[in-house]
Design a protein around this motif. Structure first.
Motif, short mmCIF file in Angstrom:
data_model
loop_
_atom_site.label_atom_id
_atom_site.label_comp_id
_atom_site.label_asym_id
_atom_site.label_seq_id
_atom_site.Cartn_x
_atom_site.Cartn_y
_atom_site.Cartn_z
N ILE A 360 20.51 -0.41 -22.22
CA ILE A 360 21.69 -1.28 -22.16
C ILE A 360 22.92 -0.49 -22.61
N SER A 361 23.97 -0.53 -21.80
CA SER A 361 25.22 0.14 -22.15
C SER A 361 26.38 -0.69 -21.63
N ALA A 362 27.59 -0.29 -22.00
CA ALA A 362 28.77 -1.00 -21.54
C ALA A 362 28.88 -0.94 -20.02
N GLY A 363 28.35 0.12 -19.42
CA GLY A 363 28.45 0.29 -17.98
C GLY A 363 27.63 -0.70 -17.18
N ASN A 364 26.49 -1.13 -17.71
CA ASN A 364 25.65 -2.04 -16.94
C ASN A 364 25.59 -3.44 -17.53
N LEU A 365 26.36 -3.69 -18.60
CA LEU A 365 26.29 -4.99 -19.26
C LEU A 365 26.78 -6.12 -18.35
N TRP A 366 27.91 -5.90 -17.64
CA TRP A 366 28.45 -6.96 -16.79
C TRP A 366 27.51 -7.24 -15.61
N SER A 367 26.90 -6.19 -15.06
CA SER A 367 25.94 -6.39 -13.98
C SER A 367 24.74 -7.19 -14.46
N LEU A 368 24.30 -6.88 -15.68
CA LEU A 368 23.17 -7.63 -16.25
C LEU A 368 23.57 -9.08 -16.50
N MET A 369 24.80 -9.29 -16.97
CA MET A 369 25.27 -10.64 -17.22
C MET A 369 25.30 -11.46 -15.91
#
Length: 462
Positions: A360-369
């Motif tokens: 989990i990182s800032a780069g994929n957090l929005w995609s995961l959300m």
């Protein structure tokens, strides 16, 4: 310096019996009492490994545990205690006579004491150090400079090490004479004892004995920094496709290694600690902890849960008027809270696992959300329709069906988003998401679920 920097032949590391076999032995032991149990335990000691003995002791109530402990031969006691959890180990130490404790501590290695000292009172650690020689105390201080979350503290110090001036023949004799767990490499150090690389067992035995060992050096060999976290070290070893990697300090000095067995154990302990933390407990907790001790540990968690329960109850209290007129709402409220709680816990579990594995990182957090919200929306619509129809039929009231259906959809969407956001916020606050995430999530889903259901019902009925 000597060509052989490390030439220790360790005792064979004990292994636990298969789980079903251990379960049978536990059942056999706990089903006997008094003298019969003592006889059964004596027979078991002749057949099982120290790891199984440790499991058996932890499965016994405190009084019976200490009685069986006294049946263990003195030479095996350090090994058995090292394989027990911290709490039951400490319980046994506290009951032992002073002279027996000193004799036991005299058998401890610096590595043993490092592991024990994480949970030993300082007075016990000082007492154990007093039984050690000067060189052993120096080793303890070397390991002790690293924190409980740094691999340098727990690096395996039994390894094969030779000077860069050594020959292949010397390495071949090393491999033949010394058996170590997960040992496919031999580490090279220079005259300043700085790590220079590794050579593989395969290359050593396929080369001429007269060849310089340095000629076999693996140019791509990796090393783990001693201040790396335990999980980072385990992950680096996993991705390296090696069964062992060296651990070096900030100057490049070789201080130990991490083996595949250690990495597996670190990962297991990490997830076990998360599982126990989700209930406000530690992985070292004793199955038969003293009642007062166990109650004190759990009381704090129960108090936190009580505060969150009051918050949910206060939310319900805001809608006392509609509840008094439409009793069916009280019957259906647990469904709303339960569905949101389950949906949120699924997202939370996924997040905690991803964070533990560094995915989990800032780069994929929005995609995961977006992904979790999509799953929440789809399931929310499905179950809102099902529960709405069942509720409307049950109470013969379409308004109740509409109210609970909308509340289910809202709560499952909020639960999915909260399951992603809460662990990230807790991590930013340097709090363990596994420890407090579920409590906060439950509070959010309860409050949102009750508020949306009863709020919408108030609008429709009043």
């Amino acid at each position: 310096m000597d060509n052989a920097l490390t030439e220790q032949i360790p005792e064979q590391e004990p292994n636990l019996a298969p789980q079903n076999e251990v379960g049978q032995v536990v059942q056999q032991l706990t089903g006997a009492f008094g003298e019969a149990q003592a006889e059964v335990f004596s027979e078991i000691l002749e057949e099982v490994e120290p790891g199984t003995v440790a499991v058996l002791l932890e499965a016994l109530p405190l009084e019976a545990r200490y009685e069986r402990w006294q049946q263990i031969e003195f030479g095996d006691r350090v090994e058995v205690l090292s394989l027990m959890r911290a709490d039951p180990r400490m319980g046994i130490l506290k009951r032992m006579p002073d002279e027996e404790i000193d004799m036991l501590f005299a058998q401890l290695s610096p590595e043993d004491l490092i592991e024990w000292s994480d949970y030993l009172p300082e007075s016990f650690t000082d007492r154990a150090l007093a039984q050690m020689g000067e060189r052993q105390r120096q080793h303890f201080e070397l390991y002790n400079q690293y924190s409980e979350n740094e691999i340098g503290r727990y690096a395996d110090h039994q390894m094969l090490v030779l000077s860069t001036k050594a020959t292949v023949g010397q390495a071949q004799r090393f491999f033949r004479r010394i058996e170590l767990d997960c040992n496919d490499s031999l580490f090279l150090v220079d005259e300043q004892e700085l790590y220079r690389g590794a050579v593989s067992r395969y290359d050593v035995f396929r080369s001429s004995p007269d060849a310089p060992l340095l000629s076999l050096l693996d140019e791509d060999s990796r090393a783990i920094s001693a201040d790396a976290s335990l999980m980072d070290a385990a992950e680096l070893l996993e991705h390296s496709r090696e069964v062992e990697l060296p651990v070096v300090d900030e100057e490049g000095g070789l201080i130990g290694r991490v083996t595949l067995r250690q990495a597996t154990e670190l990962v297991r302990e990490h997830y076990e600690s998360q599982l126990m933390a989700s209930a406000g407990m530690g992985e070292t907790d004793d199955l038969f902890a003293p009642i007062v001790t166990g109650a004190r540990r759990r009381a704090v968690w129960l108090g936190i849960n009580l505060l969150t329960a009051f918050l949910a109850s206060a939310t319900i209290g805001l809608f006392e008027s509609v509840l008094s007129q439409v009793v069916a709402l009280a019957v259906l409220m647990p469904i709303v809270a339960s569905m949101g709680g389950i949906a949120g816990s699924q997202s939370l579990t996924l997040m905690i696992r991803g964070m533990a594995m560094g995915q989990i990182s800032a780069g994929n957090l929005w995609s995961l959300m977006k992904n979790e919200l999509g799953i929440g929306a789809l399931n929310g619509v499905l179950w809102a329709i099902v529960i709405g129809l069942v509720s409307a039929w049950w109470f013969n009231d379409q308004i109740i069906g509409i109210a609970i259906g909308c509340a289910i959809l809202v709560n499952m969407l909020v639960a999915a988003g909260a399951g992603v956001i809460i662990p990230m916020i807790l991590q930013k606050m340097e709090q363990d998401p596994a420890l407090s995430g579920s409590v906060i999530l439950t509070t959010v889903t309860d409050v949102v679920g009750f508020f949306s259901f009863l709020g919408l019902a108030s609008i429709l009925f009043l």
